[in-house]
Design a protein around this motif. Structure first.
Motif, PDB file in Angstrom:
ATOM      1  N   GLU A  26       1.136  -1.445  -0.075  1.00 50.16           N
ATOM      2  CA  GLU A  26       0.026  -0.081   0.201  1.00 50.16           C
ATOM      3  C   GLU A  26       1.003   1.748   0.016  1.00 50.16           C
ATOM      4  O   GLU A  26       0.301   1.966  -0.752  1.00 50.16           O
ATOM      5  CB  GLU A  26      -1.112  -0.239   0.918  1.00 50.16           C
ATOM      6  N   CYS A  27       1.981   1.485   0.831  1.00 49.22           N
ATOM      7  CA  CYS A  27       2.983   2.291   0.611  1.00 49.22           C
ATOM      8  C   CYS A  27       3.474   2.692  -0.295  1.00 49.22           C
ATOM      9  O   CYS A  27       3.256   3.823  -1.188  1.00 49.22           O
ATOM     10  CB  CYS A  27       4.152   1.861   1.634  1.00 49.22           C
ATOM     11  N   TYR A  28       4.069   1.582  -1.203  1.00 48.56           N
ATOM     12  CA  TYR A  28       4.369   1.568  -2.392  1.00 48.56           C
ATOM     13  C   TYR A  28       2.970   2.054  -3.693  1.00 48.56           C
ATOM     14  O   TYR A  28       3.523   3.051  -4.126  1.00 48.56           O
ATOM     15  CB  TYR A  28       5.003  -0.130  -3.348  1.00 48.56           C
ATOM     16  N   GLN A  29       1.941   1.522  -3.758  1.00 40.32           N
ATOM     17  CA  GLN A  29       0.568   2.096  -4.516  1.00 40.32           C
ATOM     18  C   GLN A  29       0.888   3.566  -4.156  1.00 40.32           C
ATOM     19  O   GLN A  29       0.494   4.366  -5.195  1.00 40.32           O
ATOM     20  CB  GLN A  29      -0.054   1.708  -4.038  1.00 40.32           C
ATOM     21  N   PHE A  30       0.325   3.791  -2.713  1.00 37.16           N
ATOM     22  CA  PHE A  30       0.747   5.388  -2.684  1.00 37.16           C
ATOM     23  C   PHE A  30       1.355   6.742  -2.799  1.00 37.16           C
ATOM     24  O   PHE A  30       1.483   7.563  -3.738  1.00 37.16           O
ATOM     25  CB  PHE A  30       0.283   6.144  -0.838  1.00 37.16           C
ATOM     26  N   PHE A  31       2.873   6.237  -2.520  1.00 38.40           N
ATOM     27  CA  PHE A  31       4.282   7.177  -2.837  1.00 38.40           C
ATOM     28  C   PHE A  31       4.433   6.995  -4.048  1.00 38.40           C
ATOM     29  O   PHE A  31       4.477   8.486  -5.120  1.00 38.40           O
ATOM     30  CB  PHE A  31       5.106   6.451  -1.899  1.00 38.40           C
ATOM     31  N   ASP A  32       3.630   5.750  -5.103  1.00 43.17           N
ATOM     32  CA  ASP A  32       3.971   5.595  -6.621  1.00 43.17           C
ATOM     33  C   ASP A  32       2.499   6.733  -7.457  1.00 43.17           C
ATOM     34  O   ASP A  32       3.488   7.180  -8.385  1.00 43.17           O
ATOM     35  CB  ASP A  32       3.822   4.172  -6.727  1.00 43.17           C
ATOM     36  N   ASP A  33       1.735   6.988  -6.470  1.00 41.94           N
ATOM     37  CA  ASP A  33       0.893   8.188  -7.103  1.00 41.94           C
ATOM     38  C   ASP A  33       1.244   8.922  -6.478  1.00 41.94           C
ATOM     39  O   ASP A  33       0.956  10.339  -7.346  1.00 41.94           O
ATOM     40  CB  ASP A  33      -0.412   7.659  -6.725  1.00 41.94           C
TER      41      ASP A  33
END
Length: 99
Positions: A26-33
């Motif tokens: 979830e961290c990867y997804q959020f920070f990637d966006d």
């Protein structure tokens, strides 16, 4: 603790959003966006600089291993000594997870 320079509705919304993340994915997804790759790498680099400074590494070692500029290293060092202990708090918690 709220810092006056950050006391804005949008910043509080961002921090609340980060606290809602439950997994590394979830961290990867959020920070990637949210951030560019460069911004994420810059944030990660500062945290690594803080860790290395706490371990007593020299500026030369840190610069060599992280690629951080001496200006970045100095800024992180200043935060470690005169900041709000945010780096220390997070680094202690990361260290606890490793144990």
């Amino acid at each position: 603790m709220q810092l006056n320079k950050l006391n804005q509705k949008e910043v509080e919304q961002l921090f609340a959003a980060i606290l809602k993340l439950e997994t590394m994915e979830e961290c990867y997804q959020f920070f990637d966006d949210l951030c560019t790759v460069g911004e994420i790498k810059s944030l990660a680099q500062r945290l690594e600089v803080a860790r290395m400074l706490q371990e007593g590494c020299t500026y030369n070692q840190i610069e060599s291993e992280t690629g951080a500029s001496t200006a970045t290293i100095s800024r992180v060092k200043r935060c470690l000594h005169y900041g709000t202990d945010g780096y220390k708090l997070v680094l202690e918690r990361i260290a606890e997870d490793v144990k």
